[in-house]
Design an enzyme around this catalytic site. Structure first.
Site, PDB file in Angstrom:
ATOM      1  N   TYR A  94      -8.785   0.667  -5.228  1.00 58.31           N
ATOM      2  CA  TYR A  94      -8.282  -0.901  -4.960  1.00 58.31           C
ATOM      3  C   TYR A  94      -7.663  -1.139  -6.392  1.00 58.31           C
ATOM      4  O   TYR A  94      -7.836  -2.662  -6.493  1.00 58.31           O
ATOM      5  CB  TYR A  94      -9.063  -1.445  -4.665  1.00 58.31           C
ATOM      6  CG  TYR A  94      -9.526  -1.151  -2.405  1.00 58.31           C
ATOM      7  CD1 TYR A  94      -9.382  -0.420  -2.533  1.00 58.31           C
ATOM      8  CD2 TYR A  94      -8.777  -2.633  -1.659  1.00 58.31           C
ATOM      9  CE1 TYR A  94      -9.198   0.479  -1.399  1.00 58.31           C
ATOM     10  CE2 TYR A  94      -8.657  -2.038  -0.705  1.00 58.31           C
ATOM     11  CZ  TYR A  94      -9.494  -0.707  -0.353  1.00 58.31           C
ATOM     12  OH  TYR A  94      -8.754   0.028   1.157  1.00 58.31           O
TER      13      TYR A  94
ATOM     14  N   GLU B 162      -6.991  -5.709   3.963  1.00 62.16           N
ATOM     15  CA  GLU B 162      -7.164  -4.276   4.105  1.00 62.16           C
ATOM     16  C   GLU B 162      -8.279  -4.272   2.330  1.00 62.16           C
ATOM     17  O   GLU B 162      -9.598  -4.071   2.435  1.00 62.16           O
ATOM     18  CB  GLU B 162      -6.283  -3.664   3.470  1.00 62.16           C
ATOM     19  CG  GLU B 162      -6.634  -2.010   2.796  1.00 62.16           C
ATOM     20  CD  GLU B 162      -5.844  -1.067   3.189  1.00 62.16           C
ATOM     21  OE1 GLU B 162      -5.186  -1.493   2.578  1.00 62.16           O
ATOM     22  OE2 GLU B 162      -6.053   0.540   3.251  1.00 62.16           O
TER      23      GLU B 162
ATOM     24  N   CYS C 215      -4.992  -0.436  -7.416  1.00 65.15           N
ATOM     25  CA  CYS C 215      -4.155  -0.820  -6.553  1.00 65.15           C
ATOM     26  C   CYS C 215      -3.435  -2.116  -6.316  1.00 65.15           C
ATOM     27  O   CYS C 215      -2.499  -2.727  -6.264  1.00 65.15           O
ATOM     28  CB  CYS C 215      -3.692  -0.259  -4.917  1.00 65.15           C
ATOM     29  SG  CYS C 215      -4.538  -0.765  -4.013  1.00 65.15           S
TER      30      CYS C 215
ATOM     31  N   CYS D 195      -3.912   7.452  -1.672  1.00 61.33           N
ATOM     32  CA  CYS D 195      -4.885   7.900  -2.747  1.00 61.33           C
ATOM     33  C   CYS D 195      -6.564   7.755  -1.560  1.00 61.33           C
ATOM     34  O   CYS D 195      -7.136   8.497  -1.959  1.00 61.33           O
ATOM     35  CB  CYS D 195      -5.407   6.336  -2.725  1.00 61.33           C
ATOM     36  SG  CYS D 195      -3.886   5.331  -3.073  1.00 61.33           S
TER      37      CYS D 195
ATOM     38  N   GLU E 138      -0.575   1.801   8.896  1.00 57.28           N
ATOM     39  CA  GLU E 138      -1.433   2.475   9.531  1.00 57.28           C
ATOM     40  C   GLU E 138      -1.808   2.670  11.194  1.00 57.28           C
ATOM     41  O   GLU E 138      -1.353   2.507  11.750  1.00 57.28           O
ATOM     42  CB  GLU E 138      -2.946   1.461   9.499  1.00 57.28           C
ATOM     43  CG  GLU E 138      -3.164   0.614   8.495  1.00 57.28           C
ATOM     44  CD  GLU E 138      -2.563  -0.027   7.394  1.00 57.28           C
ATOM     45  OE1 GLU E 138      -1.825  -0.926   8.719  1.00 57.28           O
ATOM     46  OE2 GLU E 138      -1.864  -0.573   6.387  1.00 57.28           O
TER      47      GLU E 138
ATOM     48  N   HIS F 166     -12.903   5.500  -3.509  1.00 53.59           N
ATOM     49  CA  HIS F 166     -11.856   4.493  -2.798  1.00 53.59           C
ATOM     50  C   HIS F 166     -12.046   3.067  -3.252  1.00 53.59           C
ATOM     51  O   HIS F 166     -10.907   2.529  -3.468  1.00 53.59           O
ATOM     52  CB  HIS F 166     -11.711   4.929  -1.205  1.00 53.59           C
ATOM     53  CG  HIS F 166     -10.260   4.215  -0.895  1.00 53.59           C
ATOM     54  ND1 HIS F 166      -9.862   4.883  -1.216  1.00 53.59           N
ATOM     55  CD2 HIS F 166      -9.826   3.629   0.472  1.00 53.59           C
ATOM     56  CE1 HIS F 166      -8.093   4.401  -0.281  1.00 53.59           C
ATOM     57  NE2 HIS F 166      -9.054   4.026   0.433  1.00 53.59           N
TER      58      HIS F 166
ATOM     59  N   THR G 129      -4.538   4.538   7.205  1.00 53.93           N
ATOM     60  CA  THR G 129      -3.753   4.562   6.263  1.00 53.93           C
ATOM     61  C   THR G 129      -2.645   5.529   5.814  1.00 53.93           C
ATOM     62  O   THR G 129      -2.960   6.537   5.333  1.00 53.93           O
ATOM     63  CB  THR G 129      -4.397   4.340   5.261  1.00 53.93           C
ATOM     64  OG1 THR G 129      -4.887   3.028   5.028  1.00 53.93           O
ATOM     65  CG2 THR G 129      -3.122   4.228   4.206  1.00 53.93           C
TER      66      THR G 129
ATOM     67  N   CYS H 121       1.105  -1.059  -0.084  1.00 49.72           N
ATOM     68  CA  CYS H 121      -0.489   0.112  -0.054  1.00 49.72           C
ATOM     69  C   CYS H 121       0.938   0.891  -0.159  1.00 49.72           C
ATOM     70  O   CYS H 121       2.153   1.863   1.076  1.00 49.72           O
ATOM     71  CB  CYS H 121      -0.485   0.051   0.846  1.00 49.72           C
ATOM     72  SG  CYS H 121      -1.567   1.512   1.883  1.00 49.72           S
TER      73      CYS H 121
HETATM   74  C1  FAD Z   1      -5.815  -2.264   6.478  1.00 50.08           C
HETATM   75  C2  FAD Z   1      -6.484  -0.532   6.986  1.00 50.08           C
HETATM   76  C3  FAD Z   1      -6.738   0.632   5.949  1.00 50.08           C
HETATM   77  C4  FAD Z   1      -7.687   1.225   6.305  1.00 50.08           C
HETATM   78  N1  FAD Z   1      -6.781   2.629   5.951  1.00 50.08           N
HETATM   79  C5  FAD Z   1      -8.379   3.093   5.740  1.00 50.08           C
HETATM   80  C6  FAD Z   1      -8.096   4.701   6.089  1.00 50.08           C
HETATM   81  O1  FAD Z   1      -7.326   5.199   5.563  1.00 50.08           O
HETATM   82  N2  FAD Z   1      -8.650   5.208   6.544  1.00 50.08           N
HETATM   83  C7  FAD Z   1     -10.340   5.298   6.454  1.00 50.08           C
HETATM   84  O2  FAD Z   1     -11.375   6.455   6.932  1.00 50.08           O
HETATM   85  N3  FAD Z   1     -10.431   4.100   6.744  1.00 50.08           N
HETATM   86  C8  FAD Z   1      -9.073   3.071   6.721  1.00 50.08           C
HETATM   87  N4  FAD Z   1     -10.086   2.069   6.703  1.00 50.08           N
HETATM   88  C9  FAD Z   1     -11.089   2.138   7.509  1.00 50.08           C
HETATM   89  C10 FAD Z   1     -11.776   0.768   6.803  1.00 50.08           C
HETATM   90  O3  FAD Z   1     -12.907   1.246   5.813  1.00 50.08           O
HETATM   91  C11 FAD Z   1     -12.380   0.077   7.801  1.00 50.08           C
HETATM   92  O4  FAD Z   1     -12.365  -0.917   8.627  1.00 50.08           O
HETATM   93  C12 FAD Z   1     -14.404  -0.021   7.289  1.00 50.08           C
HETATM   94  O5  FAD Z   1     -14.777  -0.209   6.688  1.00 50.08           O
HETATM   95  C13 FAD Z   1     -14.764  -1.732   8.241  1.00 50.08           C
HETATM   96  O6  FAD Z   1     -14.464  -1.246   9.604  1.00 50.08           O
HETATM   97  P1  FAD Z   1     -14.420  -1.892  10.923  1.00 50.08           P
HETATM   98  O7  FAD Z   1     -13.003  -2.535  10.527  1.00 50.08           O
HETATM   99  O8  FAD Z   1     -14.554  -0.700  11.915  1.00 50.08           O
HETATM  100  O9  FAD Z   1     -15.074  -3.340  10.827  1.00 50.08           O
HETATM  101  P2  FAD Z   1     -16.103  -3.304  12.056  1.00 50.08           P
HETATM  102  O10 FAD Z   1     -17.698  -1.829  11.357  1.00 50.08           O
HETATM  103  O11 FAD Z   1     -16.467  -3.648  13.696  1.00 50.08           O
HETATM  104  O12 FAD Z   1     -16.970  -4.474  10.864  1.00 50.08           O
HETATM  105  C14 FAD Z   1     -16.773  -5.548  11.136  1.00 50.08           C
HETATM  106  C15 FAD Z   1     -17.951  -6.689  10.884  1.00 50.08           C
HETATM  107  O13 FAD Z   1     -19.476  -6.499  11.217  1.00 50.08           O
HETATM  108  C16 FAD Z   1     -20.319  -6.255  10.075  1.00 50.08           C
HETATM  109  N5  FAD Z   1     -20.691  -4.826  11.116  1.00 50.08           N
HETATM  110  C17 FAD Z   1     -20.403  -3.575  11.087  1.00 50.08           C
HETATM  111  N6  FAD Z   1     -21.840  -2.876  11.647  1.00 50.08           N
HETATM  112  C18 FAD Z   1     -22.649  -3.446  11.813  1.00 50.08           C
HETATM  113  C19 FAD Z   1     -24.096  -3.554  11.334  1.00 50.08           C
HETATM  114  N7  FAD Z   1     -24.519  -2.070  11.696  1.00 50.08           N
HETATM  115  N8  FAD Z   1     -25.422  -4.134  11.456  1.00 50.08           N
HETATM  116  C20 FAD Z   1     -24.849  -5.491  11.204  1.00 50.08           C
HETATM  117  N9  FAD Z   1     -23.364  -5.937  10.572  1.00 50.08           N
HETATM  118  C21 FAD Z   1     -22.567  -4.340  11.208  1.00 50.08           C
HETATM  119  C22 FAD Z   1     -19.107  -6.001   8.689  1.00 50.08           C
HETATM  120  O14 FAD Z   1     -20.183  -5.628   8.255  1.00 50.08           O
HETATM  121  C23 FAD Z   1     -18.162  -6.492   9.235  1.00 50.08           C
HETATM  122  O15 FAD Z   1     -18.325  -8.008   8.727  1.00 50.08           O
HETATM  123  C24 FAD Z   1      -8.482   0.717   6.921  1.00 50.08           C
HETATM  124  C25 FAD Z   1      -8.898  -0.934   6.811  1.00 50.08           C
HETATM  125  C26 FAD Z   1      -7.940  -1.522   7.047  1.00 50.08           C
HETATM  126  C27 FAD Z   1      -8.124  -2.949   7.820  1.00 50.08           C
HETATM  127  S1  SF4 Z   2      -6.425   2.409  -2.745  1.00 49.52           S
HETATM  128 FE1  SF4 Z   2      -4.590   1.092  -2.423  1.00 49.52          FE
HETATM  129  S2  SF4 Z   2      -2.284   1.686  -2.827  1.00 49.52           S
HETATM  130 FE2  SF4 Z   2      -4.123   3.255  -1.776  1.00 49.52          FE
HETATM  131  S3  SF4 Z   2      -4.478   3.529   0.329  1.00 49.52           S
HETATM  132 FE3  SF4 Z   2      -5.956   2.098  -0.549  1.00 49.52          FE
HETATM  133  S4  SF4 Z   2      -4.414  -0.148   0.039  1.00 49.52           S
HETATM  134 FE4  SF4 Z   2      -3.572   1.627  -0.201  1.00 49.52          FE
END
Ligand code: FAD
Ligand code: SF4
Length: 482
Positions: A294, A444, A296, A102, A255, A290, A189, A98
């Site tokens: 992907y 991710e 990427c 982006c 992250e 966003h 990220t 990553c």
């Molecule tokens: C490596 C990585 C990089 C990331 N980078 C960024 C970033 O740069 N900026 C940013 O803003 N975010 C970032 N994210 C966040 C990403 O958008 C969230 O991980 C994603 O939206 C899921 O939220 P959560 O991780 O809190 O999981 P959860 O919301 O806890 O989800 C876990 C499970 O529960 C379910 N669930 C959650 N809420 C509900 C509900 N109300 N009802 C029913 N089911 C539900 C989901 O569908 C899923 O199956 C990143 C995530 C990762 C893993």
């Molecule tokens: S789009 Fe891909 S490279 Fe860009 S921030 Fe997200 S995971 Fe990283």
């Protein structure tokens, strides 16, 4: 545009409060665990300077007419959107991880539309503020962290009903000169490689949640902001003497949890303030961009396919029909992913603000495929690699005066390939499928830009099933609708 050394120097000037493994990091730029992620962002500057990639990596600012890095550009055509998809694959293939830049680009593009639409409805002045801010980002060639995801506490409850009201970021004070915000953003990220943090709400808000319907930008070293770095599987290998066991010897991602402890934001950097009616639109538009980003993963997939073919050759199995077929399957899946990110870009359209927006249905379909295919590509790579990928001795053992000779002798594959090369490519596959890069390539892919269910909700909303029923009924002679 900044050169990579200028980018790195600009980060040195920041005074970030960063914690890693329980300690305050005194020198973020040179920290051995963080540095590979900085190297990946620096490559977005380096590629923009390379004439070979100029067309993909740079664009013309619609504000100033200047040449800018595409990561700071507001898409002005479907051609721009297609180039954005190609840029993701290009940089992913060059870094194998990553490259973090982006999220900020997607936040800028989403805000260029939402601020315009809020103004149209409420007569506010968010869009002009935003464009001034955008010009600053473009002129200075900055990296922006796109901060959407709140910690969210109990997922079944809206922000205002959480036991702790800070589990979603909110406005705690309104002043004549600006606002004060409190809360946190999770999984951020590239956070500590960024000059700016752009905050957006994480879900659709209702009136009771209007203090949570806020969007703004702050310099990343603003008083009151603390970064707590996330761990990645195998991260401390970066502290070891040799580099080989890292798999990817130069690049990585990171992250962080960003805490906003009563942070002041001046009005000229506020882009949404309690207009809860537009929180859903901003989330949806950012998420669609966003999900397109992907692309990427296609570039990282290219690296993994290259590694799988290489280990097949080093193991002497590259001519076996099932191995050839597995490589074909990996390519098929990877190119199918590429189709998705190109399609949602090609089918983009112009919004009232003038910004070009991806086709949201196709962007969601693309991201849904991303939640699956990289796992299958990784499975096939592990199949071809063999078990040694997870039982391999260390670089230090290879260099050991006592046991090095045994490692060299017994871990030899085909006789013409040095054992060290075989070990290196196995480490790369381990890195991509189990190590630090698996954070980006696998988990991710699952959760980033929203978990799979978020895309399924969008697909069910956007796929025009009524129209499909109409044509099906017409073809078989059902006339009830008429
Ligand atoms: C490596 C990585 C990089 C990331 N980078 C960024 C970033 O740069 N900026 C940013 O803003 N975010 C970032 N994210 C966040 C990403 O958008 C969230 O991980 C994603 O939206 C899921 O939220 P959560 O991780 O809190 O999981 P959860 O919301 O806890 O989800 C876990 C499970 O529960 C379910 N669930 C959650 N809420 C509900 C509900 N109300 N009802 C029913 N089911 C539900 C989901 O569908 C899923 O199956 C990143 C995530 C990762 C893993
Ligand atoms: S789009 Fe891909 S490279 Fe860009 S921030 Fe997200 S995971 Fe990283």
């Amino acid at each position: 545009m900044k050169t990579p050394p200028e980018y790195i120097d600009s980060l040195r000037k920041l005074n970030l409060v960063v914690y890693l493994l329980g300690e305050r990091v005194s020198n973020v730029v040179d920290d051995p665990i963080i540095r590979p992620s900085l190297n990946a962002v620096a490559l977005t500057y380096a590629l923009a300077q390379d004439p070979q990639y100029e067309d993909i990596m740079t664009a013309t600012s619609h504000i100033t007419g200047n040449k800018i890095n595409r990561f700071t550009h507001i898409h002005q055509s479907t051609e721009d959107l297609v180039k954005k998809s190609k840029m993701g694959r290009l940089v992913g293939a060059h870094t194998g991880c990553c490259f973090q830049r982006c999220v900020g680009m997607d936040a800028l593009n989403a805000l260029s539309m939402t601020t315009y639409d809020i103004d149209a409805k409420f007569g506010t002045e968010y869009n002009s503020r935003f464009l001034k801010y955008l010009q600053y980002v473009q002129d200075e060639d900055l990296v922006c962290d796109g901060a959407m995801t709140d910690p969210k506490g109990d997922r079944s409850l809206p922000p205002h009903q959480q036991a702790d009201p800070d589990l979603f970021l909110r406005v705690v004070e309104e002043r004549a000169d600006g606002i004060v915000v409190r809360g946190a953003k999770a999984h951020q990220t590239g956070a500590v490689n960024s000059h700016e943090v752009i905050v957006m709400p994480t879900i659709t808000m209702r009136e009771e949640d209007k203090d949570y319907a806020v969007s703004f930008a702050v310099p990343s070293d603003t008083e009151g902001i603390t970064y707590i770095m996330g761990r990645q599987s195998c991260d401390t290998r970066k502290l070891e003497k040799g580099k080989m066991d890292r798999g990817n010897v130069v690049f990585g991602g990171h992250e962080a949890l960003i805490v906003f402890d009563d942070v002041f934001v001046p009005w000229d950097r506020v882009f949404m303030f309690r207009e809860y009616e537009f929180s859903g639109q901003l989330v949806e538009q950012f998420a669609s961009y966003h999900r397109q980003s992907y692309s990427c993963k296609v570039g990282v997939g290219d690296v993994l396919i290259g590694a799988a073919q290489t280990i097949a050759e080093y193991n002497g199995v590259e001519k076996a029909s099932h191995v050839k077929d597995k490589i074909v399957e990996m390519n098929h899946l990877n190119e199918t992913l590429y189709c998705g990110c190109i399609a949602c870009a090609s089918e983009g359209h112009r919004e009232p603000s003038g910004t070009y927006y991806v086709d949201p249905l196709l962007a969601n379909v693309h991201k849904q495929n991303i939640t699956r295919f990289p796992y299958e590509i990784a499975r096939l790579a592990q199949d071809i690699a063999g078990g040694l990928m997870v039982t391999l001795p260390s670089e230090e053992d290879l260099k050991s005066p006592e046991v090095g000779k045994y490692v060299e002798k017994y871990l030899q594959g085909t006789s013409d390939v040095p054992t060290e090369n075989r070990m290196r490519v196995l480490r790369l596959i381990e890195n991509l499928t189990l190590g630090t890069a698996a954070v980006g390539y696998l988990t991710e892919s699952m959760h980033g830009a929203g978990s799979p269910q978020a895309q399924r909700i969008m697909i069910s909303r956007l796929a025009n099933v009524k129209e499909k029923q109409k044509i099906a009924k017409k073809l078989c002679g059902i006339t009830e609708d008429e």
